[in-house]
Design a protein around this motif. Structure first.
Motif, mmCIF file in Angstrom:
data_model
loop_
_atom_site.group_PDB
_atom_site.id
_atom_site.type_symbol
_atom_site.label_atom_id
_atom_site.label_comp_id
_atom_site.label_asym_id
_atom_site.label_seq_id
_atom_site.Cartn_x
_atom_site.Cartn_y
_atom_site.Cartn_z
ATOM 1 N N PRO A 223 0.835 -1.347 0.042
ATOM 2 C CA PRO A 223 -0.201 -0.054 0.021
ATOM 3 C C PRO A 223 0.706 1.252 -0.029
ATOM 4 O O PRO A 223 2.171 1.254 0.312
ATOM 5 C CB PRO A 223 -0.906 -0.105 1.343
ATOM 6 C CG PRO A 223 -0.229 -1.014 2.184
ATOM 7 C CD PRO A 223 0.797 -1.767 1.241
ATOM 8 N N LEU A 224 0.354 2.363 -0.269
ATOM 9 C CA LEU A 224 0.990 3.827 -0.254
ATOM 10 C C LEU A 224 1.634 3.753 0.974
ATOM 11 O O LEU A 224 0.911 3.965 2.161
ATOM 12 C CB LEU A 224 -0.090 4.842 -0.552
ATOM 13 C CG LEU A 224 0.717 6.355 -0.325
ATOM 14 C CD1 LEU A 224 1.551 6.525 -1.508
ATOM 15 C CD2 LEU A 224 -0.397 7.238 -0.325
ATOM 16 N N THR A 249 1.091 3.701 -4.652
ATOM 17 C CA THR A 249 0.769 5.072 -5.719
ATOM 18 C C THR A 249 0.107 6.179 -4.993
ATOM 19 O O THR A 249 -0.644 5.746 -4.249
ATOM 20 C CB THR A 249 0.373 4.599 -6.897
ATOM 21 O OG1 THR A 249 -1.027 3.877 -6.645
ATOM 22 C CG2 THR A 249 1.078 3.644 -7.836
ATOM 23 N N LEU A 250 0.193 7.107 -5.487
ATOM 24 C CA LEU A 250 -0.587 8.560 -5.060
ATOM 25 C C LEU A 250 -1.248 9.019 -6.210
ATOM 26 O O LEU A 250 -0.584 9.443 -7.081
ATOM 27 C CB LEU A 250 0.334 9.316 -4.274
ATOM 28 C CG LEU A 250 -0.083 10.647 -3.766
ATOM 29 C CD1 LEU A 250 -1.065 10.140 -2.559
ATOM 30 C CD2 LEU A 250 0.822 11.789 -3.259
ATOM 31 N N ASN A 251 -2.452 9.421 -6.296
ATOM 32 C CA ASN A 251 -3.206 9.802 -7.162
ATOM 33 C C ASN A 251 -4.378 11.069 -6.823
ATOM 34 O O ASN A 251 -4.551 10.730 -5.680
ATOM 35 C CB ASN A 251 -4.202 8.855 -7.920
ATOM 36 C CG ASN A 251 -3.443 7.463 -8.319
ATOM 37 O OD1 ASN A 251 -2.138 7.708 -8.838
ATOM 38 N ND2 ASN A 251 -3.867 6.309 -8.204
ATOM 39 N N ASN A 254 -7.471 10.059 -4.367
ATOM 40 C CA ASN A 254 -7.620 9.233 -3.371
ATOM 41 C C ASN A 254 -7.689 9.841 -2.028
ATOM 42 O O ASN A 254 -7.562 11.097 -1.730
ATOM 43 C CB ASN A 254 -5.848 8.753 -3.218
ATOM 44 C CG ASN A 254 -5.448 7.937 -4.235
ATOM 45 O OD1 ASN A 254 -4.122 7.746 -4.193
ATOM 46 N ND2 ASN A 254 -6.260 7.264 -4.834
ATOM 47 N N ASN A 255 -8.128 8.944 -1.076
ATOM 48 C CA ASN A 255 -8.484 9.286 0.337
ATOM 49 C C ASN A 255 -7.301 8.716 1.154
ATOM 50 O O ASN A 255 -6.847 7.736 1.027
ATOM 51 C CB ASN A 255 -9.883 8.565 0.696
ATOM 52 C CG ASN A 255 -10.959 9.526 1.097
ATOM 53 O OD1 ASN A 255 -10.498 10.634 1.781
ATOM 54 N ND2 ASN A 255 -12.104 9.441 0.498
ATOM 55 N N VAL A 256 -6.782 9.896 1.689
ATOM 56 C CA VAL A 256 -5.361 9.501 2.473
ATOM 57 C C VAL A 256 -5.330 9.722 4.002
ATOM 58 O O VAL A 256 -6.236 10.425 4.549
ATOM 59 C CB VAL A 256 -4.085 10.015 1.793
ATOM 60 C CG1 VAL A 256 -3.755 9.619 0.487
ATOM 61 C CG2 VAL A 256 -4.328 11.401 1.958
ATOM 62 N N GLU A 266 -9.041 14.004 1.042
ATOM 63 C CA GLU A 266 -8.903 13.676 -0.278
ATOM 64 C C GLU A 266 -7.970 14.332 -0.930
ATOM 65 O O GLU A 266 -7.635 15.504 -0.907
ATOM 66 C CB GLU A 266 -10.300 13.954 -1.104
ATOM 67 C CG GLU A 266 -10.102 13.531 -2.497
ATOM 68 C CD GLU A 266 -11.622 14.028 -3.283
ATOM 69 O OE1 GLU A 266 -12.547 14.306 -2.691
ATOM 70 O OE2 GLU A 266 -11.126 14.250 -4.521
ATOM 71 N N SER A 279 -0.360 10.396 -11.430
ATOM 72 C CA SER A 279 -0.029 9.305 -10.763
ATOM 73 C C SER A 279 1.413 9.624 -10.340
ATOM 74 O O SER A 279 2.117 9.869 -11.043
ATOM 75 C CB SER A 279 -0.480 8.163 -11.475
ATOM 76 O OG SER A 279 -0.195 6.954 -10.473
ATOM 77 N N PRO A 306 -3.039 4.897 2.552
ATOM 78 C CA PRO A 306 -4.581 5.032 2.191
ATOM 79 C C PRO A 306 -5.422 4.980 3.551
ATOM 80 O O PRO A 306 -5.180 4.459 4.430
ATOM 81 C CB PRO A 306 -4.802 3.715 1.485
ATOM 82 C CG PRO A 306 -3.346 3.040 1.266
ATOM 83 C CD PRO A 306 -2.425 3.832 2.026
#
Ligand SMILES: Nc1nc2c(ncn2[C@@H]2O[C@H](COP(=O)(O)OP(=O)(O)OP(=O)(O)O)[C@@H](O)[C@H]2O)c(=O)[nH]1
Ligand SMILES: [Mg+2]
Length: 421
Positions: A223-224, A249-251, A254-256, A266, A279, A306
């Protein structure tokens, strides 16, 4: 941005052995720094009574660095070779700034170890090699620098090479495939072109060795995990945390979640090298912006992941450590500073559970009273402030650390198990 595969490369080694000069030289030879800039640096260096530091000045931007002629903070620069797109992390060699070197080394896949031919293996050569191994550097290229100072002597080169080989063996760095190159960063020997001054040397020159580094395999299924290095406020955008993506990955969209600060939201935008991207993945240095997360909500040392698989925060963790140097002995209750990714947190060694045979890794003693220099052990650690860290078996990139006290690196290790808060 380049389409070539990416490499994060750390430049490590003892103070004044020529790391920054080498990076300046590499940037110059690959056309990333024009000649007139080097010329300006030459004039500034001479004014400061630091003639010869013109290439180092490409990397050493802080006024104090230029006055003192030492690197203090890590600095990043980019350049291309035929095969790769490199981000270079120039590390400080001075013993007071090893903590910055740790951050630098933990951002890199491979490293160039610079050893001055006229000085050989010195204290921070050892310390950096030990840390590089523990922090997960894969390949080492050993640049025996300042060959001009020793009249390009093959004998001196071989002596230094042998010293380094012994050191790698001592710290158990997989060393059979390490590349050794005689260079002069200052004169430009064996960097981009083969030098006539070392006609006894037929191996790869530095740019060839950089081109033949193995391609790094991004761990795609993790995972990120994005340790935060700094948090900026940028007008028109807002709060911008920056850091290097270790895994995942980070886009945008995304909810982080940031841990241990325990805030999230977000992702609105992601930037790399001042350009917005759709990305970003492992190895990428990014700046990004998260809806509703302000500058005071998060800090250096937080890890972004995430929201539905957030970074672990340890109540305690079990770790395997190797003690590099300690003036006396380490017993339960000892509370040095742990450096993990970008975090620095005082942690108590709550118990020493097992002493290990450093060669075989097998248990040599249960619950020993103490451990000392050279020992390997399994210990239970309690962070004194919340710390996000992961088992190295699950996410190796977030599972290693260095232990520092009294201005030196005491030990380094990897996390076996996390007991979450
Ligand atoms: N003669 C000679 N001098 C060199 C060479 N490489 C570096 N130097 C000199 O060594 C000094 C230190 O160089 P730096 O590049 O600042 O060394 P560093 O390893 O970056 O030092 P820290 O970052 O402070 O650890 C400077 O005066 C350089 O000009 C070389 O190949 N030959
Ligand atoms: Mg330097």
């Amino acid at each position: 941005m380049s389409d070539k595969p990416h490499q994060n490369l750390a430049i490590i080694g003892h103070v004044d052995h020529g790391k920054s000069t080498l990076v300046g030289r590499l940037l110059f030879e690959t056309g990333s720094v024009p000649e007139h800039v080097i010329e300006q640096h030459r004039e500034e260096a001479e004014e400061k009574g630091k003639g010869g530091f013109e290439f180092a000045y490409v990397m050493d931007n802080l006024a104090e660095e230029r006055e003192r002629g030492v690197t203090i903070d890590i600095a990043h620069q980019e350049f291309d070779t035929d095969e790769y797109y490199f981000t270079i992390v120039d590390c400080p060699g001075h013993r007071d700034f090893v903590k910055n070197m740790i951050t630098g080394a933990s951002q890199a896949d491979n490293a160039v170890l610079v050893v001055a031919a006229d000085d050989g293996v010195a204290p921070q050569t050892r310390e950096h090699v030990f840390l590089a191994r523990t922090l997960g550097i894969n390949e080492l290229i050993i640049a025996v620098n300042k060959m001009d100072v020793v009249d390009y002597s093959e004998d001196t080169y071989n002596e230094v090479k042998e010293e380094v080989q012994q050191l790698l063996k001592q710290v158990r760095f997989r060393s059979d495939d390490a590349t050794y190159i005689p260079i002069s960063a200052f004169e430009g020997d064996n960097i981009a072109e083969r030098s006539d001054n070392t006609d006894w040397y037929s191996g790869e020159i530095l740019l060839e060795a950089l081109n033949s580094l193995p391609e790094t395999e991004p761990p795609t299924d993790a995972p990120l995990r994005l340790p935060i290095q700094d948090v900026y406020t940028i007008s028109g955008i807002g709060t911008v945390p920056v850091g290097r993506i270790e895994t995942g990955t980070l886009n945008p969209g995304n909810n982080v979640s940031f841990q241990p600060s325990d805030v999230g939201g977000e992702v609105k935008t992601v930037e790399m090298h001042h350009e917005e991207v759709d990305s970003a993945g492992p190895g990428d240095n990014v700046g990004f912006n998260v809806r509703g997360v302000g500058k005071d909500d998060i800090r250096r040392g937080d890890v972004c992941g995430p929201a539905d698989d957030p970074p672990s925060v340890a109540e305690t963790f079990k770790a395997q450590i190797v003690v590099m140097q300690h003036p006396s002995v380490i017993t339960a209750g000892y509370t040095p500073v742990f450096h993990a990714h970008t975090a620095q947190v005082a942690c108590t060694i709550e118990s020493i559970d097992q002493k290990l045979d450093p060669a075989s890794g097998e248990v040599a003693e249960e619950n020993p009273d103490f451990i000392k220099s050279g020992d390997a052990a399994v210990v239970t650690v309690r962070p004194q402030k919340p710390l996000s860290i992961e088992p190295s078996g699950e996410i190796p990139e977030l599972g290693s650390f260095a232990v520092r006290d009294m201005g030196q690196t005491i030990a380094a290790g990897k996390v076996l198990e996390v007991n979450e808060r």
